[in-house]
Scaffold this active site. Structure first.
Site, PDB file in Angstrom:
ATOM      1  N   GLU A 163      15.548 -20.109  78.944  1.00 44.70           N
ATOM      2  CA  GLU A 163      15.868 -19.092  79.864  1.00 44.70           C
ATOM      3  C   GLU A 163      15.804 -19.229  80.946  1.00 44.70           C
ATOM      4  OE1 GLU A 163      19.627 -17.725  79.440  1.00 44.70           O
ATOM      5  OE2 GLU A 163      19.598 -18.967  76.789  1.00 44.70           O
ATOM      6  N   ASP A 175      17.767 -11.325  73.108  1.00 45.25           N
ATOM      7  CA  ASP A 175      18.421 -12.186  72.118  1.00 45.25           C
ATOM      8  C   ASP A 175      17.720 -12.915  71.318  1.00 45.25           C
ATOM      9  OD1 ASP A 175      19.887 -10.870  74.006  1.00 45.25           O
ATOM     10  OD2 ASP A 175      20.466 -12.613  75.391  1.00 45.25           O
TER      11      ASP A 175
HETATM   12  C1  GLA Z   1      21.291  -9.801  77.785  1.00 47.25           C
HETATM   13  C2  GLA Z   1      19.869 -10.526  78.547  1.00 47.25           C
HETATM   14  C3  GLA Z   1      18.368 -10.084  77.065  1.00 47.25           C
HETATM   15  C4  GLA Z   1      18.837  -8.606  78.280  1.00 47.25           C
HETATM   16  C5  GLA Z   1      20.160  -7.629  77.683  1.00 47.25           C
HETATM   17  C6  GLA Z   1      20.559  -6.955  78.481  1.00 47.25           C
HETATM   18  O1  GLA Z   1      21.172 -10.346  76.904  1.00 47.25           O
HETATM   19  O2  GLA Z   1      19.520 -12.152  77.101  1.00 47.25           O
HETATM   20  O3  GLA Z   1      17.375 -10.175  77.507  1.00 47.25           O
HETATM   21  O4  GLA Z   1      18.632  -8.559  79.019  1.00 47.25           O
HETATM   22  O5  GLA Z   1      20.972  -8.616  78.384  1.00 47.25           O
HETATM   23  O6  GLA Z   1      19.780  -5.506  77.386  1.00 47.25           O
END
Ligand code: GLA
Length: 390
Positions: A163, A175
Site C-alpha cells: 500500500e 487492515d
Molecule cells: C484504512 C487504513 C488503515 C487505517 C484506517 C483508519 O483502513 O488502511 O490503516 O488507518 O483506514 O482507521
C-alpha cells in the site's frame, strides 16, 4: 459462490485443467480505534466472513496470469515475474503484482509463474479492506505454492508495504494485521507501535454487529487519507518541540489537554485531539467488552463517531445519516463508521430480535436523505488468511 464453481471457472478461463489450490483472505471491520494506527495508537479490528478467494496453480514458465471474477471486463491480465512494476493499465491486478514484487524484494524465492483467479464477496469500495484482502490472499498463495515459510506478522508488514510504496497510500498496519492474524469469533486489540496484540472473544449475548453499507464508494487513493496523516504529523512535530514523544499515541488525554496549545494550527489540533481521545476509548473498549458492559462499549462507539465527524472530519453526509438513523432505533447500543471513512460502511450493535425492524427503519431514513438505499449484513467474525481444504 461455491468453491467447486470457482474451480470450474478457473479451469475454463485459463484452459488449465490441473486441480488448483484454494486460498481465502477475509475482509475486516474495525470495532473502534479509527485513524489511530498510523498515530502509534491502538486499534480493535476483527476479520469477517466476507473476503477474497484465490484459486491458483503454478506454471512451468515465468508468466503470471491474473483474472478476477469481480472485474471480468478486464479479462486475463498477463505479465511475467520480470515485469511486476506498477502499471496503470493493469488496474486491480496491481495489488497482487505489488505483493509479488514486495515478496521477491524481501528475498523469497518464487521459482515460476502461476495462474490465479480471484473472487471477492466484499463489496468494492465499502471500506472493508478488499485491497488488503487481495494482498494477503496473494501472500498465502505464494507462500504455499512455493513452499515458503513466512512469519505471519512479517507477511502482514509486506502487505502494508505494498500500500505504502507500490500503491502510494500511506495507510497503517491495521487492515493487513486484522486480515492476516484474524481469529474466528475474536477481535484483536493491537498496539500499532509494538505490534503486541490480544485476542478478545466477541460474545455479545443477545446482540449482533450489523454492517451498514452506505453504498457510497470511495477509494483510499483519491480520498483525503494522506492529508489527514500529514495533519497529524504536523501536530506531532509541534508537540515534539517541547515534549519527548514519538507518536500521538503516547499522550494521555490529560497530557494532550495540558499541551495542545503547542499545536499552532487549529485544524491540526482537532486531528490530534481525535487521535489521542480515540486511542483512550479503544483501550477502554477492551475493558468494557471483557467485563460484558455492552452498554458502555456502545457509548464508546457513539463517541468515536462524533469525534470522527467533528474533529477528524472523515464522515460525510452518508455515514452521518446512517449512523444517526441507527442511534435512534430501539435495541441499539451504539453505532459508528468503520474503516477510513469518506463513505463505505458503518457498524451498529443491535439487539438480535430488533434486527429486521432496524434494517427497514434505518434504510427508509437513509434513503429519504441520501436518495438511494443502504445494504445491511450481519457480521460474522471468521479466521484470518489461509489455505482452504476441500
Ligand atoms: C484504512 C487504513 C488503515 C487505517 C484506517 C483508519 O483502513 O488502511 O490503516 O488507518 O483506514 O482507521
Amino acid at each position: 459462490m461455491e468453491i467447486a464453481s470457482l474451480i470450474k471457472d478457473f479451469q475454463a478461463i485459463f484452459s488449465n485443467f490441473e486441480v488448483p489450490h484454494v486460498f481465502f483472505a477475509p475482509g475486516r471491520i474495525n470495532l473502534i480505534g479509527e485513524h489511530t494506527d498510523y498515530n502509534g495508537g491502538y486499534v480493535f479490528p476483527a476479520s469477517i466472513s466476507f473476503g477474497t478467494y484465490a484459486i491458483a496453480t503454478k506454471r512451468s514458465d515465468n508468466k503470471v496470469r491474473f483474472y478476477s471474477k469481480n472485474f471480468e471486463e478486464n479479462g486475463i491480465i498477463e505479465t511475467s515475474l520480470d515485469h511486476l512494476s506498477y502499471n496503470k493499465a493493469h488496474s486491480w491486478a496491481n495489488y497482487p503484482k505489488g505483493m509479488l514484487q514486495t515478496m521477491i524484494e524481501d528475498g523469497h524465492e518464487i521459482t515460476s509463474g502461476f495462474d490465479v483467479l480471484y473472487y471477492g464477496n466484499i463489496p468494492n469500495g465499502a471500506g472493508l479492506s478488499s485491497s488488503a484482502s487481495i494482498e494477503l490472499a496473494t501472500g498465502v498463495l505464494v507462500e504455499h505454492l512455493f513452499d515458503l515459510s513466512i512469519d505471519r506478522i512479517h507477511m502482514v508488514q509486506l502487505g502494508q508495504q505494498v500500500e505504502n510504496d507500490y500503491i502510494g497510500v500511506n495507510s497503517g498496519i491495521m487492515d493487513q494485521f486484522a486480515i492476516g492474524m484474524g481469529k474466528k469469533d475474536h477481535a484483536i486489540l493491537l498496539d500499532c507501535t509494538t505490534l503486541d496484540y490480544t485476542y478478545a472473544p466477541i460474545a455479545l449475548e443477545n446482540y449482533v454487529i450489523m454492517i451498514m453499507n452506505t453504498n457510497k464508494r470511495r477509494e483510499l487513493a483519491d480520498s483525503k487519507y494522506n492529508e489527514r496523516r500529514s495533519e497529524c504529523e504536523r501536530a506531532l512535530q509541534d508537540l515534539q518541540k517541547t515534549l519527548e514523544i514519538n507518536s500521538l499515541g503516547e499522550l494521555t488525554t490529560e497530557a494532550f489537554e495540558n499541551n495542545k496549545h503547542l499545536i499552532s494550527n487549529d485544524t491540526d489540533r482537532k486531528r490530534a485531539k481525535h487521535a489521542v481521545y480515540e486511542n483512550e476509548r479503544t483501550k477502554q473498549a477492551l475493558k468494557e467488552l471483557e467485563a460484558q458492559n455492552l452498554q458502555a462499549f456502545g457509548k464508546l462507539l457513539d463517541q468515536s463517531h462524533t469525534s470522527l465527524q467533528h474533529d477528524y472530519e472523515v464522515t460525510g453526509i452518508e455515514l452521518d445519516t446512517i449512523v444517526k438513523a441507527a442511534w435512534k432505533q430501539p435495541g441499539v447500543l451504539g453505532a459508528r463508521m468503520t474503516g477510513a471513512g469518506f463513505g463505505g460502511c458503518a457498524i451498529a450493535l443491535v439487539k438480535t430480535d430488533e434486527v429486521d425492524r432496524f434494517k427497514t427503519k434505518v434504510n427508509a431514513q437513509y434513503k429519504d436523505v441520501v436518495g438511494y438505499e443502504a445494504t445491511f449484513y450481519m457480521a460474522t467474525i471468521g479466521d484470518g488468511a489461509k489455505k482452504i481444504k476441500f
